[in-house]
Design an enzyme around this catalytic site. Structure first.
Site, PDB file in Angstrom:
ATOM      1  N   THR A 145      -4.522  75.152  -4.040  1.00 28.95           N
ATOM      2  CA  THR A 145      -3.828  73.861  -3.890  1.00 28.95           C
ATOM      3  C   THR A 145      -4.759  72.717  -4.280  1.00 28.95           C
ATOM      4  O   THR A 145      -4.457  71.556  -4.012  1.00 28.95           O
ATOM      5  CB  THR A 145      -3.376  73.623  -2.429  1.00 28.95           C
ATOM      6  OG1 THR A 145      -4.498  73.842  -1.575  1.00 28.95           O
ATOM      7  CG2 THR A 145      -2.243  74.526  -2.035  1.00 28.95           C
ATOM      8  N   ARG A 159      -7.251  72.010  -7.575  1.00 27.95           N
ATOM      9  CA  ARG A 159      -7.007  71.607  -8.954  1.00 27.95           C
ATOM     10  C   ARG A 159      -7.092  72.857  -9.826  1.00 27.95           C
ATOM     11  O   ARG A 159      -7.909  73.760  -9.559  1.00 27.95           O
ATOM     12  CB  ARG A 159      -8.047  70.592  -9.435  1.00 27.95           C
ATOM     13  CG  ARG A 159      -7.881  69.180  -8.902  1.00 27.95           C
ATOM     14  CD  ARG A 159      -6.649  68.479  -9.493  1.00 27.95           C
ATOM     15  NE  ARG A 159      -6.557  67.078  -9.110  1.00 27.95           N
ATOM     16  CZ  ARG A 159      -5.839  66.620  -8.082  1.00 27.95           C
ATOM     17  NH1 ARG A 159      -5.149  67.455  -7.329  1.00 27.95           N
ATOM     18  NH2 ARG A 159      -5.795  65.324  -7.824  1.00 27.95           N
ATOM     19  N   ASP A 165      -0.311  76.072  -6.862  1.00 31.95           N
ATOM     20  CA  ASP A 165       0.428  74.793  -6.873  1.00 31.95           C
ATOM     21  C   ASP A 165      -0.136  73.856  -7.928  1.00 31.95           C
ATOM     22  O   ASP A 165       0.450  72.821  -8.202  1.00 31.95           O
ATOM     23  CB  ASP A 165       0.324  74.150  -5.476  1.00 31.95           C
ATOM     24  CG  ASP A 165       1.114  72.854  -5.354  1.00 31.95           C
ATOM     25  OD1 ASP A 165       2.309  72.854  -5.737  1.00 31.95           O
ATOM     26  OD2 ASP A 165       0.553  71.836  -4.896  1.00 31.95           O
ATOM     27  N   GLU A 186      -1.321  71.236 -16.553  1.00 29.96           N
ATOM     28  CA  GLU A 186      -0.009  70.956 -15.959  1.00 29.96           C
ATOM     29  C   GLU A 186       0.514  69.607 -16.448  1.00 29.96           C
ATOM     30  O   GLU A 186      -0.286  68.722 -16.736  1.00 29.96           O
ATOM     31  CB  GLU A 186      -0.092  70.977 -14.422  1.00 29.96           C
ATOM     32  CG  GLU A 186      -0.997  69.904 -13.844  1.00 29.96           C
ATOM     33  CD  GLU A 186      -1.083  69.929 -12.325  1.00 29.96           C
ATOM     34  OE1 GLU A 186      -1.354  70.992 -11.744  1.00 29.96           O
ATOM     35  OE2 GLU A 186      -0.894  68.848 -11.738  1.00 29.96           O
ATOM     36  N   HIS A 228       2.789  71.463  -8.217  1.00 31.57           N
ATOM     37  CA  HIS A 228       1.881  70.423  -7.684  1.00 31.57           C
ATOM     38  C   HIS A 228       2.594  69.540  -6.651  1.00 31.57           C
ATOM     39  O   HIS A 228       2.740  68.330  -6.854  1.00 31.57           O
ATOM     40  CB  HIS A 228       1.309  69.572  -8.835  1.00 31.57           C
ATOM     41  CG  HIS A 228       0.053  68.834  -8.429  1.00 31.57           C
ATOM     42  ND1 HIS A 228      -0.979  68.557  -9.302  1.00 31.57           N
ATOM     43  CD2 HIS A 228      -0.347  68.304  -7.241  1.00 31.57           C
ATOM     44  CE1 HIS A 228      -1.935  67.897  -8.673  1.00 31.57           C
ATOM     45  NE2 HIS A 228      -1.566  67.727  -7.417  1.00 31.57           N
ATOM     46  N   ILE A 229       3.019  70.156  -5.552  1.00 37.89           N
ATOM     47  CA  ILE A 229       3.754  69.409  -4.521  1.00 37.89           C
ATOM     48  C   ILE A 229       3.016  69.421  -3.182  1.00 37.89           C
ATOM     49  O   ILE A 229       3.628  69.217  -2.127  1.00 37.89           O
ATOM     50  CB  ILE A 229       5.195  69.949  -4.337  1.00 37.89           C
ATOM     51  CG1 ILE A 229       5.201  71.464  -4.048  1.00 37.89           C
ATOM     52  CG2 ILE A 229       6.049  69.632  -5.565  1.00 37.89           C
ATOM     53  CD1 ILE A 229       6.549  71.996  -3.566  1.00 37.89           C
ATOM     54  N   GLY A 230       1.696  69.647  -3.243  1.00 41.25           N
ATOM     55  CA  GLY A 230       0.916  69.714  -1.999  1.00 41.25           C
ATOM     56  C   GLY A 230       1.139  68.528  -1.086  1.00 41.25           C
ATOM     57  O   GLY A 230       1.276  68.671   0.129  1.00 41.25           O
ATOM     58  N   SER A 231       1.186  67.336  -1.641  1.00 41.89           N
ATOM     59  CA  SER A 231       1.308  66.138  -0.794  1.00 41.89           C
ATOM     60  C   SER A 231       2.732  65.597  -0.765  1.00 41.89           C
ATOM     61  O   SER A 231       2.968  64.499  -0.263  1.00 41.89           O
ATOM     62  CB  SER A 231       0.361  65.052  -1.297  1.00 41.89           C
ATOM     63  OG  SER A 231       0.692  64.674  -2.631  1.00 41.89           O
TER      64      SER A 231
HETATM   65  C1  DGY Z   1      -4.008  64.391  -4.712  1.00 41.58           C
HETATM   66  O1  DGY Z   1      -3.828  63.465  -3.916  1.00 41.58           O
HETATM   67  O2  DGY Z   1      -5.099  64.627  -5.233  1.00 41.58           O
HETATM   68  C2  DGY Z   1      -2.824  65.227  -5.037  1.00 41.58           C
HETATM   69  O3  DGY Z   1      -3.180  66.328  -5.782  1.00 41.58           O
HETATM   70  C3  DGY Z   1      -1.802  64.403  -5.785  1.00 41.58           C
HETATM   71  O4  DGY Z   1      -2.426  63.722  -6.795  1.00 41.58           O
END
Ligand code: DGY
Length: 322
Positions: free
Chosen positions: A238, A240, A264, A269, A288-291
């Site tokens: 989750t 990078r 994720d 991407e 990429h929906i972690g947050s």
């Molecule tokens: C972060 O805050 O780094 C998340 O990956 C969204 O950009």
């Protein structure tokens, strides 16, 4: 009364965040949420005193060199700052901030979802039901891996990693970790420290990656290191995409060097992710929906505003990274 500083907001932010921002600043918004190219962003920045971007906008040394002199800060709506050349920002005396802490819970939730999804073959199972291909039940059907009681390895026991460790303990997992230095017992709890990535990989059943992307971590999960994991191991990322060597991971998943992965974040991407991932049943993929929760996106915005308010009040912002 002095004019309010002007903030260029590169993406559509939650309404509550845009409204709060407008109480303090004049805003240049992007209501259609178009992804700006660098030239367009630089042009819009001509009228801005600071930029509030996301990780989708890249600030290379070349881009930072071209920023108009009036731009004093890049207040990121992200915890990750690998999209900003921090040395170049320092050189140009552009303050850079991020939004730590507030996305740890949301990101840890996605790490657990990836872990369970990969272990229990969620992607495969969901496709069977959705595509009307589910024909039978048998003791041999869709058998996956249990995570309860297994060894959870955390690469980077920082803010997010520590929340993942707590969630993992809820599954009775034994926590192992690698950081450059061991944490104090208050932060580490009962987690077992390994002084190298290699030692960690050889000692765990599930790996969750939480180290930032940097030159030092690029391609860290390469063929040799992945081969240290055992055949039933599961890898979750989750952080990078850059931390993983995609050719190596795809090959490991194809040839059962490890059992499964949950991802994720990706190199290239969203449009140029490794095509091999799409072909594999033993990966659980998210975009990429972690947050990506309402609570967290609001909190990220408010944190970026706090940083901007501090900067334009002549104070040190709480989350300065350059
Ligand atoms: C972060 O805050 O780094 C998340 O990956 C969204 O950009």
């Amino acid at each position: 009364m002095a004019a309010k500083p002007v903030i260029l907001v590169t993406r559509k932010l939650p309404d509550s965040v845009e409204q709060k921002l407008a109480q303090h600043f004049t805003t240049i918004l992007n209501p259609d949420d178009r992804l700006y190219g660098t030239a367009e962003m630089l042009q819009l920045a001509e009228n801005a005193d600071a930029i509030l971007p996301c990780h989708t906008e890249k600030f290379s040394a070349g881009t930072i060199a071209q920023l108009p002199a009036r731009v004093k800060a890049i207040a990121n709506f992200s915890v990750g700052v690998d999209h900003v050349d921090l040395d170049a920002a320092r050189q140009k005396q552009v303050v850079v901030t991020n939004t730590p802490d507030v996305l740890s819970d949301a990101t840890a939730e996605i790490a657990m979802l990836l872990m369970l999804g990969a272990a229990r073959r969620a992607s495969e199972g969901e496709r069977l039901v959705r595509n009307q291909q589910w024909k039978d039940w048998s003791p041999a059907f869709m058998v996956g891996h249990q995570v309860t009681g297994k060894r959870l390895g955390i690469l980077g026991l920082g803010r997010v990693g520590q929340v993942v460790a707590r969630r993992g303990r809820g599954f009775e997992m034994k926590i192992h970790y690698h950081n450059r230095n061991p944490l104090n017992p208050e932060q580490a709890g009962d987690a077992i420290y390994h002084d190298s990535v290699e030692a960690l990989l050889a000692s765990i059943d599930v790996l969750s990656i939480h180290c930032p992307a940097s030159e030092a971590t690029r391609g860290l999960l390469n063929r040799e290191r992945i081969a240290l994991m055992h055949r039933d191991a599961i890898l979750v990322n989750t952080s990078r995409g850059g931390v993983i060597d995609d050719d190596a991971l795809v090959a490991a998943l194809q040839s059962d060097v490890i059992a499964a992965a949950g991802l994720d974040v990706f190199n290239g991407e969203p449009n140029s992710i490794h095509p091999g991932y799409r072909e594999l049943d033993n990966v659980f993929l998210l975009p990429h929906i972690g947050s990506a929760t309402r609570e967290t996106r609001d909190a990220m915005g408010f944190r970026a505003i706090d940083n901007l308010v501090a900067i334009f009040n002549g104070e040190e912002p709480g989350d300065r990274v350059a």
